[in-house]
Design a protein around this motif. Structure first.
Motif, PDB file in Angstrom:
ATOM      1  N   ASP A 136     -13.247  -5.216   0.207  1.00 45.02           N
ATOM      2  CA  ASP A 136     -13.772  -6.072   1.264  1.00 45.02           C
ATOM      3  C   ASP A 136     -12.674  -6.953   1.838  1.00 45.02           C
ATOM      4  O   ASP A 136     -11.919  -7.580   1.087  1.00 45.02           O
ATOM      5  CB  ASP A 136     -14.884  -6.975   0.723  1.00 45.02           C
ATOM      6  CG  ASP A 136     -16.165  -6.211   0.412  1.00 45.02           C
ATOM      7  OD1 ASP A 136     -16.342  -5.112   0.974  1.00 45.02           O
ATOM      8  OD2 ASP A 136     -16.969  -6.721  -0.387  1.00 45.02           O
ATOM      9  N   VAL A 188      -7.490  -0.410   0.773  1.00 40.43           N
ATOM     10  CA  VAL A 188      -7.663  -0.389   2.229  1.00 40.43           C
ATOM     11  C   VAL A 188      -8.922  -1.162   2.583  1.00 40.43           C
ATOM     12  O   VAL A 188      -9.860  -1.263   1.783  1.00 40.43           O
ATOM     13  CB  VAL A 188      -7.767   1.051   2.782  1.00 40.43           C
ATOM     14  CG1 VAL A 188      -6.477   1.827   2.530  1.00 40.43           C
ATOM     15  CG2 VAL A 188      -8.961   1.799   2.190  1.00 40.43           C
ATOM     16  N   VAL A 189      -8.942  -1.724   3.783  1.00 37.20           N
ATOM     17  CA  VAL A 189     -10.137  -2.359   4.330  1.00 37.20           C
ATOM     18  C   VAL A 189     -10.547  -1.589   5.579  1.00 37.20           C
ATOM     19  O   VAL A 189      -9.730  -0.918   6.209  1.00 37.20           O
ATOM     20  CB  VAL A 189      -9.896  -3.848   4.671  1.00 37.20           C
ATOM     21  CG1 VAL A 189      -9.556  -4.642   3.420  1.00 37.20           C
ATOM     22  CG2 VAL A 189      -8.788  -4.007   5.709  1.00 37.20           C
ATOM     23  N   ARG A 190     -11.829  -1.684   5.907  1.00 38.74           N
ATOM     24  CA  ARG A 190     -12.326  -1.010   7.097  1.00 38.74           C
ATOM     25  C   ARG A 190     -12.414  -2.019   8.246  1.00 38.74           C
ATOM     26  O   ARG A 190     -13.094  -3.051   8.126  1.00 38.74           O
ATOM     27  CB  ARG A 190     -13.685  -0.372   6.837  1.00 38.74           C
ATOM     28  CG  ARG A 190     -14.063   0.682   7.887  1.00 38.74           C
ATOM     29  CD  ARG A 190     -15.416   1.314   7.594  1.00 38.74           C
ATOM     30  NE  ARG A 190     -15.461   1.999   6.314  1.00 38.74           N
ATOM     31  CZ  ARG A 190     -14.994   3.226   6.095  1.00 38.74           C
ATOM     32  NH1 ARG A 190     -14.394   3.879   7.079  1.00 38.74           N
ATOM     33  NH2 ARG A 190     -15.111   3.780   4.908  1.00 38.74           N
ATOM     34  N   GLU A 191     -11.729  -1.705   9.334  1.00 37.48           N
ATOM     35  CA  GLU A 191     -11.752  -2.582  10.497  1.00 37.48           C
ATOM     36  C   GLU A 191     -13.053  -2.407  11.277  1.00 37.48           C
ATOM     37  O   GLU A 191     -13.825  -1.475  11.029  1.00 37.48           O
ATOM     38  CB  GLU A 191     -10.540  -2.304  11.374  1.00 37.48           C
ATOM     39  CG  GLU A 191      -9.213  -2.565  10.669  1.00 37.48           C
ATOM     40  CD  GLU A 191      -8.024  -2.385  11.581  1.00 37.48           C
ATOM     41  OE1 GLU A 191      -7.393  -3.409  11.893  1.00 37.48           O
ATOM     42  OE2 GLU A 191      -7.741  -1.248  11.993  1.00 37.48           O
ATOM     43  N   ARG A 212     -14.700  -1.306  -4.071  1.00 41.68           N
ATOM     44  CA  ARG A 212     -16.083  -1.088  -3.648  1.00 41.68           C
ATOM     45  C   ARG A 212     -16.426   0.394  -3.522  1.00 41.68           C
ATOM     46  O   ARG A 212     -17.574   0.789  -3.717  1.00 41.68           O
ATOM     47  CB  ARG A 212     -16.338  -1.780  -2.303  1.00 41.68           C
ATOM     48  CG  ARG A 212     -16.157  -3.289  -2.354  1.00 41.68           C
ATOM     49  CD  ARG A 212     -17.090  -3.930  -3.365  1.00 41.68           C
ATOM     50  NE  ARG A 212     -16.929  -5.388  -3.419  1.00 41.68           N
ATOM     51  CZ  ARG A 212     -17.529  -6.154  -4.312  1.00 41.68           C
ATOM     52  NH1 ARG A 212     -18.304  -5.608  -5.236  1.00 41.68           N
ATOM     53  NH2 ARG A 212     -17.332  -7.462  -4.308  1.00 41.68           N
ATOM     54  N   GLU A 213     -15.442   1.196  -3.191  1.00 42.52           N
ATOM     55  CA  GLU A 213     -15.680   2.634  -3.018  1.00 42.52           C
ATOM     56  C   GLU A 213     -14.372   3.381  -3.210  1.00 42.52           C
ATOM     57  O   GLU A 213     -13.327   2.938  -2.724  1.00 42.52           O
ATOM     58  CB  GLU A 213     -16.245   2.910  -1.619  1.00 42.52           C
ATOM     59  CG  GLU A 213     -16.603   4.349  -1.356  1.00 42.52           C
ATOM     60  CD  GLU A 213     -17.162   4.572   0.037  1.00 42.52           C
ATOM     61  OE1 GLU A 213     -17.328   5.755   0.421  1.00 42.52           O
ATOM     62  OE2 GLU A 213     -17.399   3.579   0.757  1.00 42.52           O
ATOM     63  N   LEU A 259      -9.235   2.541   8.917  1.00 41.28           N
ATOM     64  CA  LEU A 259      -8.822   1.988   7.628  1.00 41.28           C
ATOM     65  C   LEU A 259      -7.435   1.364   7.745  1.00 41.28           C
ATOM     66  O   LEU A 259      -6.542   1.931   8.376  1.00 41.28           O
ATOM     67  CB  LEU A 259      -8.800   3.083   6.559  1.00 41.28           C
ATOM     68  CG  LEU A 259     -10.156   3.723   6.246  1.00 41.28           C
ATOM     69  CD1 LEU A 259      -9.963   4.907   5.305  1.00 41.28           C
ATOM     70  CD2 LEU A 259     -11.116   2.714   5.662  1.00 41.28           C
ATOM     71  N   LEU A 312     -11.590   1.463  -1.175  1.00 51.67           N
ATOM     72  CA  LEU A 312     -12.047   0.503  -0.172  1.00 51.67           C
ATOM     73  C   LEU A 312     -12.330  -0.847  -0.833  1.00 51.67           C
ATOM     74  O   LEU A 312     -12.997  -0.914  -1.870  1.00 51.67           O
ATOM     75  CB  LEU A 312     -13.321   1.026   0.498  1.00 51.67           C
ATOM     76  CG  LEU A 312     -13.867   0.193   1.653  1.00 51.67           C
ATOM     77  CD1 LEU A 312     -12.918   0.252   2.851  1.00 51.67           C
ATOM     78  CD2 LEU A 312     -15.264   0.680   2.043  1.00 51.67           C
ATOM     79  N   ASP A 314       0.832  -1.204   0.000  1.00 51.90           N
ATOM     80  CA  ASP A 314       0.000   0.000   0.000  1.00 51.90           C
ATOM     81  C   ASP A 314       0.870   1.259   0.000  1.00 51.90           C
ATOM     82  O   ASP A 314       0.530   2.265  -0.635  1.00 51.90           O
ATOM     83  CB  ASP A 314      -0.989   0.001   1.164  1.00 51.90           C
ATOM     84  CG  ASP A 314      -0.328  -0.133   2.524  1.00 51.90           C
ATOM     85  OD1 ASP A 314       0.668  -0.887   2.639  1.00 51.90           O
ATOM     86  OD2 ASP A 314      -0.800   0.496   3.488  1.00 51.90           O
ATOM     87  N   ARG A 371      -7.508   6.629  -1.916  1.00 47.61           N
ATOM     88  CA  ARG A 371      -7.699   5.296  -1.337  1.00 47.61           C
ATOM     89  C   ARG A 371      -8.926   4.629  -1.948  1.00 47.61           C
ATOM     90  O   ARG A 371      -9.930   5.295  -2.231  1.00 47.61           O
ATOM     91  CB  ARG A 371      -7.881   5.411   0.177  1.00 47.61           C
ATOM     92  CG  ARG A 371      -6.687   6.033   0.889  1.00 47.61           C
ATOM     93  CD  ARG A 371      -7.081   6.590   2.241  1.00 47.61           C
ATOM     94  NE  ARG A 371      -8.021   7.704   2.109  1.00 47.61           N
ATOM     95  CZ  ARG A 371      -8.587   8.346   3.134  1.00 47.61           C
ATOM     96  NH1 ARG A 371      -8.319   7.954   4.368  1.00 47.61           N
ATOM     97  NH2 ARG A 371      -9.421   9.347   2.923  1.00 47.61           N
ATOM     98  N   LEU A 413     -12.712   6.265  -1.855  1.00 46.89           N
ATOM     99  CA  LEU A 413     -12.998   7.032  -0.651  1.00 46.89           C
ATOM    100  C   LEU A 413     -12.781   8.534  -0.823  1.00 46.89           C
ATOM    101  O   LEU A 413     -13.457   9.336  -0.170  1.00 46.89           O
ATOM    102  CB  LEU A 413     -12.139   6.509   0.504  1.00 46.89           C
ATOM    103  CG  LEU A 413     -12.450   5.071   0.941  1.00 46.89           C
ATOM    104  CD1 LEU A 413     -11.433   4.602   1.970  1.00 46.89           C
ATOM    105  CD2 LEU A 413     -13.858   4.973   1.514  1.00 46.89           C
TER     106      LEU A 413
END
Length: 323
Positions: free
Chosen positions: A116, A194-197, A166-167, A202, A114, A75, A112, A169
């Protein structure tokens, strides 16, 4: 009109694929000239780009310096290449605008994307990146937690996940810049994955996102009318490398979907471009696949593979290049 231009790798390296600083500066300068021509026609432009050669260079540096400095995660490599390419491209764009007497400026957003955390790509990574190494050297990096696979005679190569974006950001920031009159560079390399915890924070992940699929998503979010996927050919081709090969001109989503289902577009080359074009056209926009040299005519609807949501009139010739 607002157009999102997705620059392929050929727009950032020499004709022979060299990724030296000089070659990248020259190639991005050429891309800037073509884009400035489009801006001079009154088109609002957002730009996204690939970063494969640039990330590849950073991975080699990681490998050579692994016993001296900490390995940089993927990343971070994406963020660094977004910064470098964005800086170089905006510099060249501003120069091109000045030569044309255009009162326009450019900006670049480190962006960034997003994904899954449970995307199947993380369970079975298949996207090859970087160079081939002998097994002994590859195992040095497997010990660091990386995934490497035996590719046969050429050696071992690192593989990572390529999850679905997916998005985007930072799309709202990009949209605000565009509305303020900036020609904006964003989502380079498909965006930093990035993933959302669970708590909402992130976390960057070891993955790469297909830049064309991210471009289709970004195009919707920044309210683009046209997604132009710039590559090294003037049209997508059906029956490629066969006597039945022919270029696709204006074509609707249903027809192009059928061609894709028949396997006309390779997964490692034209396939993702066609899928991105279909996704954007299904959202109500117009997609174009063509070469960088033809982006002005392509945005105006005169060349390239033009993908529309609606079927073409009965008298149209959707499978042929437009004059």
């Amino acid at each position: 009109m607002r157009a999102l231009i997705a620059l392929g790798g050929n727009a950032m390296t020499s004709s022979t694929g060299e990724a030296t600083v000089a070659a990248q500066e020259a190639a991005l300068g050429t891309a800037a000239e073509r884009i400035a021509d489009l801006v001079a026609r009154g088109v609002d432009v957002v730009i996204t780009h690939g970063n494969g050669p640039q990330v590849g260079n950073l991975l080699v540096k990681n490998e050579l310096a692994a016993d001296v400095v900490p390995i940089v995660p993927l990343d971070w490599c994406g963020a660094q290449t977004q910064g470098t390419i964005g800086y170089t491209l905006t510099k060249r764009l501003d120069e091109a605008f000045a030569r044309r007497g255009l009162d326009r400026r450019s900006a670049s957003v480190v962006t960034r994307a997003l994904v899954d955390a449970d995307d199947p790509g993380f369970t079975t990574p298949t996207k090859p990146i970087g160079r081939f190494l002998p097994e002994a050297q590859a195992r040095r990096f497997i010990a660091e937690g990386q995934n490497w696979q035996d590719m046969g005679e050429r050696g071992w190569r690192r593989v990572v996940a390529s999850p679905e974006p997916r998005e985007i950001l930072d799309a709202p920031a990009v949209l605000n810049l565009v509305r303020a009159g900036f020609v904006t560079v964003a989502a380079g390399g498909g965006g930093i994955p990035v993933v959302r915890e669970d708590g909402g924070a992130l976390l960057g992940v070891e993955a790469v996102i297909d830049k064309d699929l991210a471009a289709a998503l970004l195009g919707v979010l920044v309210e683009a009318d046209v997604l132009l996927i710039a590559t090294d050919v003037e049209h997508a081709i059906v029956g490629y490398a066969t006597p039945q090969a022919r270029p696709l001109g204006t074509i609707d989503v249903a027809e192009l979907t059928a061609f894709a289902a028949e396997g006309h577009f390779a997964a490692g080359s034209m396939g993702p471009k066609v899928e991105a074009a279909l996704r954007f056209a299904r959202s109500g926009g117009r997609s174009v696949i063509t070469s960088l040299d033809h982006i002005v005519e392509a945005v105006e609807g005169r060349v390239g593979t033009q993908v529309t949501a609606a079927p073409q009139p009965a008298h149209a010739e959707p499978h042929q290049s437009r004059p």
